[in-house]
Design an enzyme around this catalytic site. Structure first.
Site, PDB file in Angstrom:
ATOM      1  N   HIS A 115      21.923 -64.778  10.516  1.00 44.63           N
ATOM      2  CA  HIS A 115      20.655 -64.391  11.144  1.00 44.63           C
ATOM      3  C   HIS A 115      19.475 -64.567  10.180  1.00 44.63           C
ATOM      4  O   HIS A 115      18.576 -63.731  10.103  1.00 44.63           O
ATOM      5  CB  HIS A 115      20.726 -62.939  11.629  1.00 44.63           C
ATOM      6  CG  HIS A 115      21.893 -62.669  12.531  1.00 44.63           C
ATOM      7  ND1 HIS A 115      21.966 -63.153  13.819  1.00 44.63           N
ATOM      8  CD2 HIS A 115      23.058 -61.997  12.304  1.00 44.63           C
ATOM      9  CE1 HIS A 115      23.111 -62.775  14.371  1.00 44.63           C
ATOM     10  NE2 HIS A 115      23.792 -62.079  13.464  1.00 44.63           N
TER      11      HIS A 115
ATOM     12  N   GLU B 253      36.178 -64.867  13.312  1.00 46.46           N
ATOM     13  CA  GLU B 253      35.664 -65.692  12.218  1.00 46.46           C
ATOM     14  C   GLU B 253      36.725 -66.705  11.779  1.00 46.46           C
ATOM     15  O   GLU B 253      36.434 -67.884  11.558  1.00 46.46           O
ATOM     16  CB  GLU B 253      35.263 -64.813  11.024  1.00 46.46           C
ATOM     17  CG  GLU B 253      34.118 -63.851  11.282  1.00 46.46           C
ATOM     18  CD  GLU B 253      32.747 -64.515  11.243  1.00 46.46           C
ATOM     19  OE1 GLU B 253      32.676 -65.767  11.160  1.00 46.46           O
ATOM     20  OE2 GLU B 253      31.753 -63.783  11.290  1.00 46.46           O
TER      21      GLU B 253
ATOM     22  N   ASP C 118      31.069 -69.325  13.491  1.00 43.42           N
ATOM     23  CA  ASP C 118      30.724 -67.907  13.589  1.00 43.42           C
ATOM     24  C   ASP C 118      31.637 -67.259  14.615  1.00 43.42           C
ATOM     25  O   ASP C 118      32.143 -67.919  15.533  1.00 43.42           O
ATOM     26  CB  ASP C 118      29.266 -67.724  14.002  1.00 43.42           C
ATOM     27  CG  ASP C 118      28.754 -66.309  13.725  1.00 43.42           C
ATOM     28  OD1 ASP C 118      29.398 -65.597  12.931  1.00 43.42           O
ATOM     29  OD2 ASP C 118      27.737 -65.914  14.309  1.00 43.42           O
ATOM     30  N   GLY C 119      31.873 -65.982  14.449  1.00 46.75           N
ATOM     31  CA  GLY C 119      32.701 -65.247  15.389  1.00 46.75           C
ATOM     32  C   GLY C 119      32.317 -63.784  15.404  1.00 46.75           C
ATOM     33  O   GLY C 119      31.714 -63.283  14.456  1.00 46.75           O
TER      34      GLY C 119
ATOM     35  N   ASP D 285      29.047 -67.278   7.690  1.00 48.78           N
ATOM     36  CA  ASP D 285      28.374 -66.085   7.164  1.00 48.78           C
ATOM     37  C   ASP D 285      29.362 -64.945   6.914  1.00 48.78           C
ATOM     38  O   ASP D 285      28.965 -63.819   6.669  1.00 48.78           O
ATOM     39  CB  ASP D 285      27.244 -65.637   8.097  1.00 48.78           C
ATOM     40  CG  ASP D 285      27.739 -65.268   9.490  1.00 48.78           C
ATOM     41  OD1 ASP D 285      28.963 -65.120   9.684  1.00 48.78           O
ATOM     42  OD2 ASP D 285      26.900 -65.139  10.406  1.00 48.78           O
TER      43      ASP D 285
ATOM     44  N   ASP E  69      26.291 -68.496  16.619  1.00 48.95           N
ATOM     45  CA  ASP E  69      26.207 -67.093  17.040  1.00 48.95           C
ATOM     46  C   ASP E  69      25.993 -66.999  18.547  1.00 48.95           C
ATOM     47  O   ASP E  69      26.629 -66.176  19.227  1.00 48.95           O
ATOM     48  CB  ASP E  69      25.068 -66.402  16.286  1.00 48.95           C
ATOM     49  CG  ASP E  69      24.925 -64.942  16.680  1.00 48.95           C
ATOM     50  OD1 ASP E  69      25.801 -64.142  16.315  1.00 48.95           O
ATOM     51  OD2 ASP E  69      23.945 -64.599  17.368  1.00 48.95           O
TER      52      ASP E  69
END
Length: 248
Positions: free
Chosen positions: A211, A134, A96-97, A156, A221
């Protein structure tokens, strides 16, 4: 006849029996080609070939059906076992980023699961973008696993997953980092790095909803958020210099 088969059962032909080669004077092909009413079949194992041969040599139709089902079940079990083995051996990487204000201070988080081992990576930059983070998460995750590894990356970011799964990134590179028109591709410096890492590893990209309660995604995250909040973050040099275009 199927080249992947290793054993050939010939029930009706010039010669009958189990053959281990297809071509050649003593192969199965020589026994059935041009032979009226030839009956033969190829199999992956001798056991399957012998079972089918015995069934065809005079058993009842019901027994033949049972034999066919048994052969299919054995093949299915071998396939499932191979798939299960590949799954166990695969390295799972969650990434994640993100960044504040976009562009702004940014960070990435990575969780690597390899068998019973679990590792976390993170990093940040003083000025960058969401999409760059990302990509950076995936790059750092792949760099942390051996070449030739089989890897599943969970992200995501539809920007990332779609570009890799639909071949967009490779097409951009083939067009010298231009889109369908003449517009340059953003972040091509990072796309180039990612494609190069994927060339020495077997990588699949899987999109997961952010999320949504996925434990490792939520952890990534938090790692990214913590990284972008650190003091004295280094520069994302290519971004700040405006040189995010890959060198041809």
């Amino acid at each position: 006849m199927a080249s992947r088969k290793k054993y050939y059962a010939v029930v009706r032909g010039r010669k009958t029996g189990i053959f281990t080669v297809w071509e050649g004077p003593e192969g199965a092909a020589a026994q059935v080609r041009g032979f009226s009413g030839a009956c033969y079949k190829g199999f992956a194992t001798r056991e399957e070939a012998e079972a089918w041969f015995a069934a065809q040599k005079g058993n009842s139709p019901d027994h033949l059906k049972k034999t066919e089902r048994r052969i299919k079940k054995a093949a299915s079990l071998r396939s499932a076992a191979a798939a299960s083995h590949a799954t166990r051996d695969a390295v799972e990487i969650y990434t994640d980023g993100g960044c504040l204000n976009n562009p702004g201070p940014g960070g990435y988080g990575v969780v690597i699961i390899e068998g019973n081992k679990r590792r976390e990576l993170s990093g940040g930059y003083r000025l960058t973008t969401n999409n760059r983070m990302e990509l950076k998460a995936c790059i750092e995750g792949l760099r942390a696993v051996p070449e030739t590894a089989t890897v599943r990356i969970y992200s995501d970011s539809q920007y990332l997953v779609n570009a890799m799964n639909r071949g967009w990134a490779r097409k951009w590179r083939a067009r010298n980092w231009k889109r369908s028109g003449s517009a340059p591709v953003e972040n091509s410096d990072l796309w180039e790095q990612l494609l190069s890492l994927c060339e020495t590893r077997t990588v699949s990209f899987i999109w997961i909803k952010g999320h949504a309660g996925t434990q490792e995604n939520e952890r990534c995250d938090r790692l990214a958020a913590a990284a972008m909040s650190r003091r004295n973050l280094p520069p994302d040099s290519a971004y700040e210099a405006g040189t995010t275009r890959a060198v041809p």
